[in-house]
Design an enzyme around this catalytic site. Sequence first.
Site, mmCIF file in Angstrom:
data_model
loop_
_atom_site.group_PDB
_atom_site.id
_atom_site.type_symbol
_atom_site.label_atom_id
_atom_site.label_comp_id
_atom_site.label_asym_id
_atom_site.label_seq_id
_atom_site.Cartn_x
_atom_site.Cartn_y
_atom_site.Cartn_z
ATOM 1 N N CYS A 108 0.816 -1.232 0.000
ATOM 2 C CA CYS A 108 0.000 0.000 0.000
ATOM 3 C C CYS A 108 0.844 1.274 0.000
ATOM 4 O O CYS A 108 0.333 2.348 -0.290
ATOM 5 C CB CYS A 108 -0.941 0.001 1.190
ATOM 6 S SG CYS A 108 -2.113 -1.352 1.123
ATOM 7 N N HIS A 239 -3.441 7.247 2.651
ATOM 8 C CA HIS A 239 -3.810 5.929 2.124
ATOM 9 C C HIS A 239 -5.191 5.594 2.679
ATOM 10 O O HIS A 239 -5.458 5.782 3.862
ATOM 11 C CB HIS A 239 -2.778 4.892 2.573
ATOM 12 C CG HIS A 239 -3.186 3.484 2.277
ATOM 13 N ND1 HIS A 239 -3.682 3.107 1.059
ATOM 14 C CD2 HIS A 239 -3.197 2.369 3.057
ATOM 15 C CE1 HIS A 239 -3.968 1.808 1.091
ATOM 16 N NE2 HIS A 239 -3.682 1.342 2.297
ATOM 17 N N ASN A 269 -10.024 -0.178 0.125
ATOM 18 C CA ASN A 269 -8.562 -0.094 0.104
ATOM 19 C C ASN A 269 -8.050 -0.652 -1.230
ATOM 20 O O ASN A 269 -8.097 -1.862 -1.447
ATOM 21 C CB ASN A 269 -8.006 -0.889 1.291
ATOM 22 C CG ASN A 269 -6.493 -0.864 1.350
ATOM 23 O OD1 ASN A 269 -5.821 -0.452 0.407
ATOM 24 N ND2 ASN A 269 -5.944 -1.325 2.468
HETATM 25 N N1 ACO Z 1 -18.032 -8.696 9.669
HETATM 26 C C1 ACO Z 1 -18.393 -8.939 10.936
HETATM 27 N N2 ACO Z 1 -17.530 -9.268 11.913
HETATM 28 C C2 ACO Z 1 -16.222 -9.340 11.570
HETATM 29 C C3 ACO Z 1 -15.759 -9.097 10.270
HETATM 30 C C4 ACO Z 1 -16.722 -8.771 9.290
HETATM 31 N N3 ACO Z 1 -16.396 -8.493 8.022
HETATM 32 N N4 ACO Z 1 -14.422 -9.236 10.234
HETATM 33 C C5 ACO Z 1 -14.048 -9.557 11.491
HETATM 34 N N5 ACO Z 1 -15.147 -9.630 12.292
HETATM 35 C C6 ACO Z 1 -15.193 -9.923 13.722
HETATM 36 C C7 ACO Z 1 -13.980 -10.658 14.214
HETATM 37 O O1 ACO Z 1 -14.124 -12.050 14.033
HETATM 38 C C8 ACO Z 1 -13.994 -10.278 15.693
HETATM 39 O O2 ACO Z 1 -14.956 -11.087 16.345
HETATM 40 P P1 ACO Z 1 -14.683 -11.614 17.855
HETATM 41 O O3 ACO Z 1 -14.592 -10.374 18.700
HETATM 42 O O4 ACO Z 1 -15.870 -12.457 18.138
HETATM 43 O O5 ACO Z 1 -13.392 -12.369 17.795
HETATM 44 C C9 ACO Z 1 -14.546 -8.865 15.719
HETATM 45 O O6 ACO Z 1 -15.207 -8.684 14.438
HETATM 46 C C10 ACO Z 1 -13.472 -7.782 15.859
HETATM 47 O O7 ACO Z 1 -12.414 -8.068 14.950
HETATM 48 P P2 ACO Z 1 -11.175 -7.110 14.820
HETATM 49 O O8 ACO Z 1 -10.194 -7.703 13.834
HETATM 50 O O9 ACO Z 1 -10.669 -6.767 16.186
HETATM 51 O O10 ACO Z 1 -11.883 -5.823 14.184
HETATM 52 P P3 ACO Z 1 -11.281 -4.391 13.958
HETATM 53 O O11 ACO Z 1 -12.087 -3.380 14.647
HETATM 54 O O12 ACO Z 1 -9.790 -4.346 14.193
HETATM 55 O O13 ACO Z 1 -11.516 -4.156 12.391
HETATM 56 C C11 ACO Z 1 -10.214 -4.187 10.357
HETATM 57 C C12 ACO Z 1 -10.934 -5.034 11.435
HETATM 58 C C13 ACO Z 1 -11.267 -3.364 9.650
HETATM 59 C C14 ACO Z 1 -9.543 -5.113 9.372
HETATM 60 C C15 ACO Z 1 -9.183 -3.239 11.027
HETATM 61 O O14 ACO Z 1 -8.429 -3.962 11.958
HETATM 62 C C16 ACO Z 1 -8.232 -2.569 10.070
HETATM 63 O O15 ACO Z 1 -8.608 -1.718 9.293
HETATM 64 N N6 ACO Z 1 -6.918 -2.907 10.141
HETATM 65 C C17 ACO Z 1 -5.870 -2.223 9.409
HETATM 66 C C18 ACO Z 1 -5.874 -2.512 7.939
HETATM 67 C C19 ACO Z 1 -4.699 -1.811 7.290
HETATM 68 O O16 ACO Z 1 -4.470 -0.645 7.493
HETATM 69 N N7 ACO Z 1 -3.890 -2.544 6.553
HETATM 70 C C20 ACO Z 1 -2.668 -1.956 6.014
HETATM 71 C C21 ACO Z 1 -2.791 -1.558 4.617
HETATM 72 S S1 ACO Z 1 -3.352 -2.868 3.597
HETATM 73 C C22 ACO Z 1 -2.006 -3.484 2.708
HETATM 74 O O17 ACO Z 1 -0.894 -3.120 2.854
HETATM 75 C C23 ACO Z 1 -2.326 -4.557 1.701
#
Ligand code: ACO
Length: 312
Positions: A108, A239, A269
């Site tokens: 990214c 980003h 993204n």
């Molecule tokens: N729908 C519903 N529930 C979900 C989903 C979904 N799509 N995905 C995960 N959950 C659940 C999980 O299983 C978890 O359930 P649990 O509490 O029962 O275990 C709960 O939701 C919370 O999961 P988290 O992973 O803690 O959710 P979070 O608030 O962190 O959001 C996300 C997830 C959106 C992916 C976030 O962590 C994020 O944006 N991370 C950074 C991404 C990023 O910046 N990446 C770098 C660039 S990308 C690249 O370089 C290719």
Amino acid sequence: MATGGYLPERIMTNAELASMVDTTDEWIQTRTGIKKRHIAAENETTADMAEQAARNAIAAADIDVNSIDFIILATSTPDLIYPSTACLLQNRLGIHNGCAAFDIQAVCSGFVYALSIADKYIKSGSAKRALIIGADTNSKILDWTDRSTCVVFGDGAGAVILQANDEPGIYSTHLHADGAYADLLQVPSGVSNRKGEPFIKMRGNEVFKIAVKTLSDIVKETLDANGLTKNDIDWLVPHQANIRIIAATAKKLELSMDKVVLTVAEHGNTSAGSIPLALDSAVRAGDIKRGQTLLLEAFGGGFTWGSALIKY
Ligand code: ACO
């Protein structure tokens, strides 16, 4: 600088995703800010998208393509192992002047990495007019049964033409990486190692926390390097990974969200495509104007991260 962008025709809504995996529109919007994303057609490739974005930037710059003397394309989803997607693009655009063309892979952060390299070539006098593209077809490396990744990504490409000028355009760029975090975000299969699945694997929550801290730090590093303060920034062009990461960075800068370019709701993204697409959309909307100061920042797999301070 002139910009261009391209998004595939097909739009995938959160409702459609909710019919595929155990998720809801509400969860996706609350956790990420994403409402929809564009998905490439079955036979549509990264080079196809890059070509459209490049043609749009070339048209905006109103230049002869053969005056381009440097091409860098940032992608993690190349059409082929080789030739590079940049070489494929060079041929499609009819650039036959023998200029250097190559891909770079910094996930990214790829576009900011490419911009930094092109800037150094131009500043050293080795190039006069560069075409820089960020393009990714993330849909081809998504596990469409994994709700933690398939709701986050989209496809798209953005491009800029950067040329030598007496006035400074890019004040500074800042690139970083730390391979110690490879396990948190990866596609665990490649060419010399085909053992893993060829899909994005992300420990999102851990990535999230490091992204917020790292981006806040690089924003400070960039301002300090130029002797500027947050008040000197007209637009933050981040980003577009997650609205909550963007909002946290803006808060650190004490920058109103009115001064942040936001496309994450519509694009998701798009990896290397994300920043140039955001830039292009704000330029075409008339929000970003000539002479304004822009701060670009990115964070991605590697981990890699980077920034650029630009006078548009
Ligand atoms: N729908 C519903 N529930 C979900 C989903 C979904 N799509 N995905 C995960 N959950 C659940 C999980 O299983 C978890 O359930 P649990 O509490 O029962 O275990 C709960 O939701 C919370 O999961 P988290 O992973 O803690 O959710 P979070 O608030 O962190 O959001 C996300 C997830 C959106 C992916 C976030 O962590 C994020 O944006 N991370 C950074 C991404 C990023 O910046 N990446 C770098 C660039 S990308 C690249 O370089 C290719």
